[in-house]
Design a protein around this motif. Structure first.
Motif, mmCIF file in Angstrom:
data_model
loop_
_atom_site.group_PDB
_atom_site.id
_atom_site.type_symbol
_atom_site.label_atom_id
_atom_site.label_comp_id
_atom_site.label_asym_id
_atom_site.label_seq_id
_atom_site.Cartn_x
_atom_site.Cartn_y
_atom_site.Cartn_z
ATOM 1 N N ASP A 30 -6.097 -1.286 3.094
ATOM 2 C CA ASP A 30 -6.540 -2.495 2.412
ATOM 3 C C ASP A 30 -6.768 -3.598 3.424
ATOM 4 O O ASP A 30 -6.491 -3.439 4.613
ATOM 5 C CB ASP A 30 -5.537 -2.905 1.317
ATOM 6 C CG ASP A 30 -4.171 -3.258 1.869
ATOM 7 O OD1 ASP A 30 -4.106 -3.953 2.902
ATOM 8 O OD2 ASP A 30 -3.159 -2.839 1.260
ATOM 9 N N LEU A 53 10.942 -1.001 2.391
ATOM 10 C CA LEU A 53 9.904 -1.101 1.372
ATOM 11 C C LEU A 53 10.030 -0.068 0.267
ATOM 12 O O LEU A 53 9.678 -0.336 -0.881
ATOM 13 C CB LEU A 53 8.524 -0.972 2.030
ATOM 14 C CG LEU A 53 8.202 -2.086 3.021
ATOM 15 C CD1 LEU A 53 6.876 -1.836 3.703
ATOM 16 C CD2 LEU A 53 8.164 -3.439 2.316
ATOM 17 N N ASN A 65 -0.523 -2.438 -5.622
ATOM 18 C CA ASN A 65 0.066 -3.084 -4.451
ATOM 19 C C ASN A 65 -1.018 -3.638 -3.537
ATOM 20 O O ASN A 65 -0.919 -4.765 -3.051
ATOM 21 C CB ASN A 65 0.925 -2.095 -3.672
ATOM 22 C CG ASN A 65 2.312 -1.942 -4.262
ATOM 23 O OD1 ASN A 65 2.702 -2.705 -5.143
ATOM 24 N ND2 ASN A 65 3.046 -0.960 -3.793
ATOM 25 N N GLY A 101 7.289 -8.834 -9.280
ATOM 26 C CA GLY A 101 7.511 -7.480 -8.761
ATOM 27 C C GLY A 101 8.940 -7.063 -9.028
ATOM 28 O O GLY A 101 9.858 -7.866 -8.872
ATOM 29 N N THR A 102 9.121 -5.834 -9.439
ATOM 30 C CA THR A 102 10.482 -5.342 -9.628
ATOM 31 C C THR A 102 10.918 -4.543 -8.412
ATOM 32 O O THR A 102 12.077 -4.227 -8.260
ATOM 33 C CB THR A 102 10.579 -4.434 -10.859
ATOM 34 O OG1 THR A 102 9.574 -3.433 -10.747
ATOM 35 C CG2 THR A 102 10.369 -5.209 -12.128
ATOM 36 N N GLY A 103 9.963 -4.187 -7.556
ATOM 37 C CA GLY A 103 10.308 -3.394 -6.380
ATOM 38 C C GLY A 103 10.509 -1.927 -6.697
ATOM 39 O O GLY A 103 11.138 -1.206 -5.927
ATOM 40 N N LEU A 104 10.001 -1.478 -7.825
ATOM 41 C CA LEU A 104 10.157 -0.061 -8.174
ATOM 42 C C LEU A 104 8.919 0.752 -7.819
ATOM 43 O O LEU A 104 8.979 1.971 -7.719
ATOM 44 C CB LEU A 104 10.447 0.086 -9.672
ATOM 45 C CG LEU A 104 11.850 -0.331 -10.093
ATOM 46 C CD1 LEU A 104 12.014 -0.265 -11.601
ATOM 47 C CD2 LEU A 104 12.893 0.543 -9.418
ATOM 48 N N GLY A 105 7.797 0.069 -7.615
ATOM 49 C CA GLY A 105 6.531 0.770 -7.393
ATOM 50 C C GLY A 105 6.600 1.833 -6.307
ATOM 51 O O GLY A 105 6.317 3.005 -6.544
ATOM 52 N N LEU A 106 7.012 1.431 -5.108
ATOM 53 C CA LEU A 106 7.012 2.372 -3.995
ATOM 54 C C LEU A 106 8.137 3.398 -4.119
ATOM 55 O O LEU A 106 8.008 4.525 -3.658
ATOM 56 C CB LEU A 106 7.112 1.627 -2.667
ATOM 57 C CG LEU A 106 5.841 0.891 -2.244
ATOM 58 C CD1 LEU A 106 6.062 0.132 -0.942
ATOM 59 C CD2 LEU A 106 4.680 1.857 -2.077
ATOM 60 N N THR A 122 11.570 -6.037 -3.044
ATOM 61 C CA THR A 122 10.271 -6.663 -3.281
ATOM 62 C C THR A 122 10.196 -7.957 -2.503
ATOM 63 O O THR A 122 11.210 -8.594 -2.249
ATOM 64 C CB THR A 122 10.043 -6.926 -4.785
ATOM 65 O OG1 THR A 122 8.761 -7.526 -4.955
ATOM 66 C CG2 THR A 122 11.113 -7.847 -5.361
ATOM 67 N N THR A 123 8.996 -8.329 -2.077
ATOM 68 C CA THR A 123 8.814 -9.626 -1.433
ATOM 69 C C THR A 123 8.071 -10.554 -2.382
ATOM 70 O O THR A 123 7.705 -11.654 -2.014
ATOM 71 C CB THR A 123 7.994 -9.473 -0.137
ATOM 72 O OG1 THR A 123 6.743 -8.876 -0.466
ATOM 73 C CG2 THR A 123 8.718 -8.611 0.874
ATOM 74 N N LYS A 124 7.853 -10.039 -3.596
ATOM 75 C CA LYS A 124 7.102 -10.850 -4.553
ATOM 76 C C LYS A 124 8.041 -11.750 -5.334
ATOM 77 O O LYS A 124 9.201 -11.413 -5.529
ATOM 78 C CB LYS A 124 6.322 -9.921 -5.489
ATOM 79 C CG LYS A 124 5.201 -9.220 -4.723
ATOM 80 C CD LYS A 124 4.639 -8.010 -5.390
ATOM 81 C CE LYS A 124 3.788 -7.240 -4.369
ATOM 82 N NZ LYS A 124 3.358 -5.945 -4.850
HETATM 83 N N1 LIG Z 1 -0.555 -2.709 0.378
HETATM 84 C C1 LIG Z 1 0.464 -3.505 0.719
HETATM 85 N N2 LIG Z 1 0.271 -4.530 1.583
HETATM 86 C C2 LIG Z 1 1.302 -5.326 1.936
HETATM 87 N N3 LIG Z 1 2.566 -5.183 1.483
HETATM 88 C C3 LIG Z 1 2.816 -4.205 0.619
HETATM 89 C C4 LIG Z 1 1.808 -3.308 0.177
HETATM 90 N N4 LIG Z 1 2.363 -2.429 -0.676
HETATM 91 C C5 LIG Z 1 3.656 -2.764 -0.788
HETATM 92 N N5 LIG Z 1 3.937 -3.828 -0.027
HETATM 93 C C6 LIG Z 1 5.255 -4.471 0.145
HETATM 94 O O1 LIG Z 1 6.239 -3.584 -0.344
HETATM 95 C C7 LIG Z 1 7.062 -4.214 -1.307
HETATM 96 C C8 LIG Z 1 7.566 -3.200 -2.277
HETATM 97 O O2 LIG Z 1 6.496 -2.665 -3.025
HETATM 98 P P1 LIG Z 1 6.771 -2.040 -4.456
HETATM 99 O O3 LIG Z 1 5.500 -1.540 -5.002
HETATM 100 O O4 LIG Z 1 7.905 -1.076 -4.308
HETATM 101 O O5 LIG Z 1 7.334 -3.244 -5.279
HETATM 102 P P2 LIG Z 1 6.536 -4.506 -5.825
HETATM 103 O O6 LIG Z 1 5.080 -4.272 -5.727
HETATM 104 O O7 LIG Z 1 7.080 -5.687 -5.142
HETATM 105 O O8 LIG Z 1 6.995 -4.514 -7.332
HETATM 106 P P3 LIG Z 1 6.487 -3.534 -8.506
HETATM 107 O O9 LIG Z 1 5.636 -2.469 -7.880
HETATM 108 O O10 LIG Z 1 7.744 -2.974 -9.085
HETATM 109 O O11 LIG Z 1 5.737 -4.407 -9.424
HETATM 110 C C9 LIG Z 1 6.185 -5.269 -1.887
HETATM 111 O O12 LIG Z 1 6.946 -6.331 -2.450
HETATM 112 C C10 LIG Z 1 5.366 -5.727 -0.687
HETATM 113 O O13 LIG Z 1 6.076 -6.639 0.079
#
Ligand SMILES: Nc1ncnc2c1ncn2[C@@H]1O[C@H](COP(=O)(O)OP(=O)(O)OP(=O)(O)O)[C@@H](O)[C@H]1O
Ligand SMILES: [Mg+2]
Lengths: 125, 415
Positions: B346, B359, B311, B372-377, B365-367
């Motif tokens: 960062d 988030l 991220n 981005g699938t929005g599953l990371g966080l 997701t804002t990607k």
């Molecule tokens: N370090 C960061 N700086 C700015 N925005 C962040 C950061 N980490 C997360 N975000 C915001 O949080 C959103 C959700 O993050 P998340 O990791 O859940 O999903 P993603 O990165 O969009 O997709 P994925 O992790 O599934 O590939 C992101 O789309 C982004 O907008």
């Protein structure tokens, strides 16, 4: 120092060949490679190894089935078996041998140093 | 709403006016007291009349008991007091033996006064009635308004309740969906990972054995030794990628053991090393010495850090800086426990505070689609829950990017 006999059962010829090359060139080991799981028992009977390295995932017969057959044999059942597996991550084995469900495992790709340690520790005397 | 507060205001204003308060008290007198006071007043006025003999000028004083009669007893009492006052006047006049030129003069005066008193009583009574009607109307309207407000409040409450329920249901649905997708994804990923591991690790093993073979034989020069070592290193890296896949795909209960957080961070950094180098990211480590060990599921925690690093990498432009801080702090409520905090700063674009709540929601997701699938966080939060910890994502106080704050407890033993 006597040479230890190691039987390697793995469907990949390159794996058995290279294990043999490494272990034998280092001295102290005599290695027989067997690439067909179905021949494992026969090979073991003939070779009388001090330890068996056994691949878990083989196309014709699974490592667990092979182990069961080996252990059912009166001549072989005391021979230690170390499993080689590709689907256990090094983290789980921590790079060393690991015991999972009472069995000894080494994660592929095996490091020769680790392998030697394991062999020294577990070969029958 | 406005009309209600306005009417409340007028009623209050009336209440605050002392004169009105006195009048209200008088009106509330019991009939016996009112009667006594009325008779008393008439007697006094009659006595004054008799003693002074001022006749007509004194007669105005009779208006007091008449007004009081109307106020306390209404129209009928008013008329009664008016007639009684006329009688008293007549008596006082007669007893005072005023000398009239003609016999009809006192009779005429009495009649005139009687009529005047009655007219005054009638007028006052009408005024009182108008006032009463007005008050009743105001009270009625006030009650209606209060009812209406109460009803609206109730409706609003019900609406809010329904809204809450819908929201909860929606969140629940999202959670289930997330879990379903996650487990379905995991199942297929697990099968895929096992297959890939088998197909890739066997050739890797051959390569690794080859390198080991050359390393074991005394090689001719350092270059060759280095080459063989590089080959082993390459094998290790490739196999670590497969391991991530394996660890990720495995659905297994958490395996917690007392572990070193900074080591976990280092290992995770190795997994994203390539991306860090490609984007020329500087990594600054600020680890406090003698950090307490915490219960960690090593594979999962590394998965967590990789998600967070990715991220951060995605948020930063090339040449950015990633600062990783770890420190312990005492917990006031429990001397045996310590909070271990990891901060990841960062130099990326930071977060939009409007999204702060969302988030961590699965699929937020804002990607752009596909990136981005929005599953990371969401996964990060689940992993922190397993560790009895918390995670927050904010903007850095200095405004130079985003900050992820992870908090662990040294005392946590697993659930
Ligand atoms: N370090 C960061 N700086 C700015 N925005 C962040 C950061 N980490 C997360 N975000 C915001 O949080 C959103 C959700 O993050 P998340 O990791 O859940 O999903 P993603 O990165 O969009 O997709 P994925 O992790 O599934 O590939 C992101 O789309 C982004 O907008
Ligand atoms: Mg992400």
């Amino acid at each position: 120092m006597t040479t230890k006999r190691i039987l390697v059962i793995d469907d990949e010829p390159s794996v058995t060949r290279n294990l043999k090359l490494n272990l034998e060139s280092g001295g102290g080991y005599e290695v027989l490679g067997e690439n067909r799981a179905r021949n494992a028992l026969a090979a073991a009977r003939k070779f009388q190894p001090d330890l068996i390295l056994l691949d878990v995932m083989m196309p014709d017969l699974g490592g667990d089935d092979v182990a069961a057959r080996l252990r059912a044999d009166p001549l072989i059942h005391n021979t230690p078996i170390v499993f080689l597996t590709a689907i256990v991550s090094n983290k789980e084995t921590d790079g060393h041998e690991a015991t999972i469900g009472g069995e000894l495992f080494l994660a592929k790709p095996v490091d020769m140093g680790e392998l030697r340690k394991t062999l020294e520790q577990h070969t029958r005397n | 709403m406005n009309s209600e507060s306005a009417s409340a205001f007028t009623l209050e204003a009336v209440d605050h006016f002392q004169g009105f308060r006195l009048l209200r008290t008088i009106k509330a007198w019991p009939p016996s007291l009112a009667t006594t006071v009325l008779i008393g007043l008439m007697a006094i006025v009659g006595l004054v009349d008799y003693l002074t003999g001022l006749e007509l000028s004194v007669s105005l004083l009779y208006l007091i008991p008449i007004a009081l009669g109307v106020w306390t007893g209404g129209r009928a009492t008013g008329y009664t007091v008016a007639l009684a006052s006329a009688a008293v006047w007549f008596a006082a006049d007669w007893l005072g033996r005023q000398s009239y030129g003609h016999w009809y003069l006192p009779v005429w005066n009495t009649m005139a006064l009687t009529v005047s008193f009655l007219v005054v009583a009638a007028l006052l009574a009408s005024l009182c009635e108008v006032n009463e009607n007005l008050e009743r109307a105001v009270a009625h309207r006030t009650r209606a308004l209060q009812d209406e407000i109460a009803q609206r409040c109730r409706a609003e409450g019900e609406l809010n309740q329904a809204l809450r329920e819908v929201r909860e249901a929606h969140a629940e649905l999202q959670r289930t969906q997330f879990q379903l997708i996650e487990s379905a994804k995991m199942e297929s990923v697990a099968r895929l990972a096992a297959g890939v591991a088998h197909e890739v690790k066997n050739p890797l093993m051959t390569l690794s054995l080859g390198a080991d073979y050359f390393l074991a034989r005394k090689l001719d020069n350092d270059d060759e030794t280095q080459l063989a070592q590089d080959m082993k290193e390459a094998v290790k890296r490739a196999s670590s990628v497969i391991n991530i896949l394996l660890d990720y795909s495995r659905i297994r209960p958490p395996q917690l053991s007392l572990d070193n957080l900074s080591l976990a961070v280092e290992n995770s950094l190795i997994l994203v090393r390539h991306e860090l180098n490609r984007q020329r990211i500087t990594v600054i480590r600020e680890f406090a010495p003698d950090l307490p060990l915490v219960q960690l599921d090593r594979a999962r925690i590394e998965h967590l850090f990789v998600n967070l690093f990715i991220n951060a990498l995605q948020a930063m432009s090339p040449g950015g800086t990633l600062t990783i801080r770890a420190f312990a702090s005492d917990i006031v409520e429990d001397a045996a426990d310590q909070a271990v905090t990891v901060e990841l700063d960062d130099t990326g674009h930071g977060i939009n505070p409007q999204n702060a709540e969302k988030l961590f929601e699965p699929f937020f997701t804002t990607k752009p689609p596909g990136q981005g699938t929005g599953l990371g966080l969401a996964i990060v939060r689940r992993i922190m829950e397993i560790h009895g910890g918390t995670v927050r994502l904010t903007n850095r106080p200095d405004g130079r990017g985003a900050r992820v704050t992870l908090q662990f407890h040294s005392k946590f033993e697993g659930k």
